[in-house]
Design a protein around this motif. Structure first.
Motif, PDB file in Angstrom:
ATOM      1  N   ALA A   2       4.413 -10.642  15.017  1.00 24.57           N
ATOM      2  CA  ALA A   2       3.881 -10.718  13.657  1.00 24.57           C
ATOM      3  C   ALA A   2       4.882 -10.044  12.733  1.00 24.57           C
ATOM      4  CB  ALA A   2       2.536  -9.996  13.555  1.00 24.57           C
ATOM      5  N   VAL A   3       4.584 -10.095  11.446  1.00 21.17           N
ATOM      6  CA  VAL A   3       5.328  -9.270  10.496  1.00 21.17           C
ATOM      7  C   VAL A   3       4.469  -8.050  10.189  1.00 21.17           C
ATOM      8  CG1 VAL A   3       6.439  -9.133   8.243  1.00 21.17           C
ATOM      9  CG2 VAL A   3       6.449 -11.292   9.504  1.00 21.17           C
ATOM     10  N   TYR A   4       5.082  -6.880  10.292  1.00 17.65           N
ATOM     11  CA  TYR A   4       4.378  -5.634  10.033  1.00 17.65           C
ATOM     12  C   TYR A   4       4.868  -5.056   8.708  1.00 17.65           C
ATOM     13  CZ  TYR A   4       2.656  -5.951  14.779  1.00 17.65           C
ATOM     14  OH  TYR A   4       2.025  -6.384  15.926  1.00 17.65           O
ATOM     15  N   PHE A   5       3.908  -4.806   7.829  1.00 17.16           N
ATOM     16  CA  PHE A   5       4.237  -4.268   6.514  1.00 17.16           C
ATOM     17  C   PHE A   5       3.773  -2.823   6.424  1.00 17.16           C
ATOM     18  CE2 PHE A   5       5.632  -8.028   4.290  1.00 17.16           C
ATOM     19  CZ  PHE A   5       5.046  -9.071   4.995  1.00 17.16           C
ATOM     20  N   CYS A   6       4.652  -1.997   5.928  1.00 17.30           N
ATOM     21  CA  CYS A   6       4.329  -0.605   5.659  1.00 17.30           C
ATOM     22  C   CYS A   6       4.043  -0.471   4.175  1.00 17.30           C
ATOM     23  CB  CYS A   6       5.519   0.263   6.059  1.00 17.30           C
ATOM     24  SG  CYS A   6       5.399   1.969   5.547  1.00 17.30           S
ATOM     25  N   ALA A   7       3.155   0.448   3.822  1.00 12.36           N
ATOM     26  CA  ALA A   7       2.874   0.744   2.418  1.00 12.36           C
ATOM     27  C   ALA A   7       2.656   2.234   2.261  1.00 12.36           C
ATOM     28  CB  ALA A   7       1.645  -0.027   1.934  1.00 12.36           C
ATOM     29  N   SER A   8       2.823   2.701   1.028  1.00 12.86           N
ATOM     30  CA  SER A   8       2.519   4.098   0.743  1.00 12.86           C
ATOM     31  C   SER A   8       1.883   4.210  -0.631  1.00 12.86           C
ATOM     32  CB  SER A   8       3.785   4.958   0.841  1.00 12.86           C
ATOM     33  OG  SER A   8       4.692   4.677  -0.213  1.00 12.86           O
ATOM     34  N   SER A   9       1.191   5.312  -0.852  1.00 12.39           N
ATOM     35  CA  SER A   9       0.566   5.525  -2.155  1.00 12.39           C
ATOM     36  C   SER A   9       0.428   7.015  -2.424  1.00 12.39           C
ATOM     37  CB  SER A   9      -0.810   4.846  -2.215  1.00 12.39           C
ATOM     38  OG  SER A   9      -1.768   5.570  -1.454  1.00 12.39           O
ATOM     39  N   LEU A  10       0.180   7.318  -3.671  1.00 13.71           N
ATOM     40  CA  LEU A  10      -0.180   8.677  -4.044  1.00 13.71           C
ATOM     41  C   LEU A  10      -1.586   8.966  -3.531  1.00 13.71           C
ATOM     42  CD1 LEU A  10       1.161   8.668  -7.704  1.00 13.71           C
ATOM     43  CD2 LEU A  10       2.061  10.021  -5.810  1.00 13.71           C
ATOM     44  N   PRO A  11      -1.953  10.226  -3.466  1.00 15.73           N
ATOM     45  CA  PRO A  11      -3.333  10.535  -3.114  1.00 15.73           C
ATOM     46  C   PRO A  11      -4.273  10.020  -4.187  1.00 15.73           C
ATOM     47  CG  PRO A  11      -1.955  12.499  -3.029  1.00 15.73           C
ATOM     48  CD  PRO A  11      -1.145  11.426  -3.675  1.00 15.73           C
ATOM     49  N   GLY A  12      -5.509   9.829  -3.809  1.00 16.69           N
ATOM     50  CA  GLY A  12      -6.490   9.416  -4.810  1.00 16.69           C
ATOM     51  C   GLY A  12      -7.106   8.092  -4.452  1.00 16.69           C
ATOM     52  N   ARG A  13      -8.343   8.018  -4.686  1.00 19.37           N
ATOM     53  CA  ARG A  13      -9.102   6.804  -4.419  1.00 19.37           C
ATOM     54  C   ARG A  13      -8.555   5.689  -5.295  1.00 19.37           C
ATOM     55  NH1 ARG A  13     -11.270   3.812  -1.657  1.00 19.37           N
ATOM     56  NH2 ARG A  13     -13.469   3.266  -1.506  1.00 19.37           N
ATOM     57  N   TYR A  14      -8.383   4.524  -4.718  1.00 19.04           N
ATOM     58  CA  TYR A  14      -7.936   3.329  -5.433  1.00 19.04           C
ATOM     59  C   TYR A  14      -6.522   3.449  -5.995  1.00 19.04           C
ATOM     60  CZ  TYR A  14     -12.985   2.491  -5.321  1.00 19.04           C
ATOM     61  OH  TYR A  14     -14.274   2.336  -4.929  1.00 19.04           O
ATOM     62  N   ALA A  15      -5.716   4.266  -5.383  1.00 15.19           N
ATOM     63  CA  ALA A  15      -4.327   4.367  -5.831  1.00 15.19           C
ATOM     64  C   ALA A  15      -3.572   3.088  -5.486  1.00 15.19           C
ATOM     65  CB  ALA A  15      -3.652   5.564  -5.172  1.00 15.19           C
ATOM     66  N   GLU A  16      -2.633   2.727  -6.319  1.00 16.28           N
ATOM     67  CA  GLU A  16      -1.827   1.543  -6.069  1.00 16.28           C
ATOM     68  C   GLU A  16      -0.983   1.746  -4.817  1.00 16.28           C
ATOM     69  OE1 GLU A  16       0.858   0.607  -9.230  1.00 16.28           O
ATOM     70  OE2 GLU A  16       1.485  -1.299  -8.342  1.00 16.28           O
ATOM     71  N   GLN A  17      -0.927   0.734  -3.989  1.00 16.73           N
ATOM     72  CA  GLN A  17      -0.117   0.790  -2.784  1.00 16.73           C
ATOM     73  C   GLN A  17       1.189   0.036  -3.005  1.00 16.73           C
ATOM     74  OE1 GLN A  17      -2.251  -0.150   0.871  1.00 16.73           O
ATOM     75  NE2 GLN A  17      -4.116   0.800   0.096  1.00 16.73           N
ATOM     76  N   PHE A  18       2.267   0.633  -2.557  1.00 14.40           N
ATOM     77  CA  PHE A  18       3.592   0.037  -2.673  1.00 14.40           C
ATOM     78  C   PHE A  18       4.033  -0.402  -1.281  1.00 14.40           C
ATOM     79  CE2 PHE A  18       4.589   1.040  -7.065  1.00 14.40           C
ATOM     80  CZ  PHE A  18       3.635   1.998  -7.347  1.00 14.40           C
ATOM     81  N   PHE A  19       4.453  -1.661  -1.199  1.00 13.58           N
ATOM     82  CA  PHE A  19       4.737  -2.265   0.091  1.00 13.58           C
ATOM     83  C   PHE A  19       6.232  -2.388   0.359  1.00 13.58           C
ATOM     84  CE2 PHE A  19       0.848  -4.024   2.070  1.00 13.58           C
ATOM     85  CZ  PHE A  19      -0.062  -3.581   1.126  1.00 13.58           C
ATOM     86  N   GLY A  20       6.592  -2.259   1.641  1.00 11.73           N
ATOM     87  CA  GLY A  20       7.939  -2.565   2.081  1.00 11.73           C
ATOM     88  C   GLY A  20       8.095  -4.057   2.322  1.00 11.73           C
ATOM     89  N   PRO A  21       9.317  -4.506   2.636  1.00 11.65           N
ATOM     90  CA  PRO A  21       9.587  -5.932   2.813  1.00 11.65           C
ATOM     91  C   PRO A  21       9.096  -6.487   4.144  1.00 11.65           C
ATOM     92  CG  PRO A  21      11.565  -4.676   3.181  1.00 11.65           C
ATOM     93  CD  PRO A  21      10.535  -3.697   2.724  1.00 11.65           C
ATOM     94  N   GLY A  22       8.710  -5.620   5.064  1.00 11.00           N
ATOM     95  CA  GLY A  22       8.202  -6.082   6.349  1.00 11.00           C
ATOM     96  C   GLY A  22       9.239  -6.055   7.459  1.00 11.00           C
ATOM     97  N   THR A  23       8.747  -5.891   8.678  1.00  8.76           N
ATOM     98  CA  THR A  23       9.571  -6.033   9.885  1.00  8.76           C
ATOM     99  C   THR A  23       8.982  -7.178  10.699  1.00  8.76           C
ATOM    100  OG1 THR A  23      10.237  -3.722  10.052  1.00  8.76           O
ATOM    101  CG2 THR A  23      10.270  -5.009  12.072  1.00  8.76           C
ATOM    102  N   ARG A  24       9.827  -8.177  10.970  1.00  5.81           N
ATOM    103  CA  ARG A  24       9.369  -9.310  11.780  1.00  5.81           C
ATOM    104  C   ARG A  24       9.586  -8.955  13.239  1.00  5.81           C
ATOM    105  NH1 ARG A  24       8.194 -14.467  10.574  1.00  5.81           N
ATOM    106  NH2 ARG A  24       9.002 -14.187   8.464  1.00  5.81           N
ATOM    107  N   LEU A  25       8.492  -8.852  13.984  1.00  6.95           N
ATOM    108  CA  LEU A  25       8.560  -8.514  15.409  1.00  6.95           C
ATOM    109  C   LEU A  25       8.270  -9.758  16.233  1.00  6.95           C
ATOM    110  CD1 LEU A  25       8.712  -6.395  17.709  1.00  6.95           C
ATOM    111  CD2 LEU A  25       6.241  -6.115  17.469  1.00  6.95           C
ATOM    112  N   THR A  26       9.180 -10.067  17.141  1.00  4.99           N
ATOM    113  CA  THR A  26       8.990 -11.181  18.057  1.00  4.99           C
ATOM    114  C   THR A  26       8.965 -10.635  19.471  1.00  4.99           C
ATOM    115  OG1 THR A  26      10.158 -12.686  16.577  1.00  4.99           O
ATOM    116  CG2 THR A  26       9.894 -13.390  18.858  1.00  4.99           C
ATOM    117  N   VAL A  27       7.859 -10.881  20.169  1.00  2.00           N
ATOM    118  CA  VAL A  27       7.716 -10.438  21.557  1.00  2.00           C
ATOM    119  C   VAL A  27       7.823 -11.669  22.455  1.00  2.00           C
ATOM    120  CG1 VAL A  27       6.267  -9.236  23.220  1.00  2.00           C
ATOM    121  CG2 VAL A  27       6.233  -8.545  20.822  1.00  2.00           C
TER     122      VAL A  27
END
Lengths: 111, 114
Positions: B88-113
């Motif tokens: 699958a493609v795995y996406f990482c995200a991060s955000s500031l603390p706080g309920r409903y904070a905007e999440q910022f996403f990375g471009p993804g890592t495509r994993l093939t098993v």
């Protein structure tokens, strides 16, 4: 049942046409984000719009929380706008934020 | 805007091997997330992480999965052992603390098993 529903499922536009994408959600939320996903899979964040209207360039999002819906308006579409548009929202009551995504609207802009 | 980086962009491994996916979150963010997207399917939440602990995980977050962020370095997702359905493609995200904070996403890592 899909908690986040997007419509239409797909859309074909002539270059320079406008488009309106819709997103509806099953429960109230205060976190709505719109994303663009390129054909290769890369994700681009477009707008964070928990309420009201927000604009970024040719994109305008309007979220009406009490009606549990959000829309994304694309004006003067360009060929490079082709791809999948995703809306996502936090539908949980837990302390940690968790986004639920829609299936997306696939957009094709033709010259 | 703030950028989340992911390393590598692609990873191909044999079934049963271990894999570690790396995420470099936005520097002042304290919440971290992993999402999974199987090709052609919907993006789905895997796990979120704060203050050194998993706060919530989904049914997709199998026992073979683990996350950590040692000493403020990369936020990692480790799969050991891998299975074919982990492709699958795995996406990482991060955000500031706080309920409903905007999440910022990375471009993804495509994993093939294989």
């Amino acid at each position: 049942e899909q908690q986040v529903q997007q419509s239409p499922a797909s859309l074909v536009l002539q270059e320079a046409e406008n488009a309106e994408l819709q997103c509806s959600f099953s429960i109230f939320t205060n976190q709505v984000q719109w994303f663009y996903q390129r054909p290769g899979g890369r994700l681009v964040s477009l707008l964070y719009n928990p309420s009201g209207t927000k604009q970024s360039g040719r994109l305008t999002s309007t979220t009406v929380i009490k009606e549990r819906r959000s829309s994304l308006h694309i004006s003067s579409s360009q060929i490079t706008d082709s791809g999948t548009y995703l809306c996502a929202m936090d539908l949980t009551n837990s302390a940690g934020n968790k986004l639920t995504f829609g299936i997306g609207t696939r957009v094709l802009v033709r010259p | 805007g703030p950028k989340v980086l992911q390393i590598p962009s692609h990873q191909i491994i044999d079934m049963g091997q271990m894999v570690t996916l790396n995420c470099d979150p936005v520097s002042n963010h304290l919440y971290f997330y992993w999402y999974k997207q199987i090709l052609g399917q919907q993006m789905e939440f895997l796990v979120n992480f704060y203050n050194g602990k998993v706060m919530e995980k989904s049914k997709l977050f199998k026992d073979q999965f683990s996350v950590e962020r040692p000493d403020g370095s990369y936020f990692t997702l480790k799969i050991q052992p891998t299975a074919l359905e982990d492709s699958a493609v795995y996406f990482c995200a991060s955000s500031l603390p706080g309920r409903y904070a905007e999440q910022f996403f990375g471009p993804g890592t495509r994993l093939t098993v294989l």
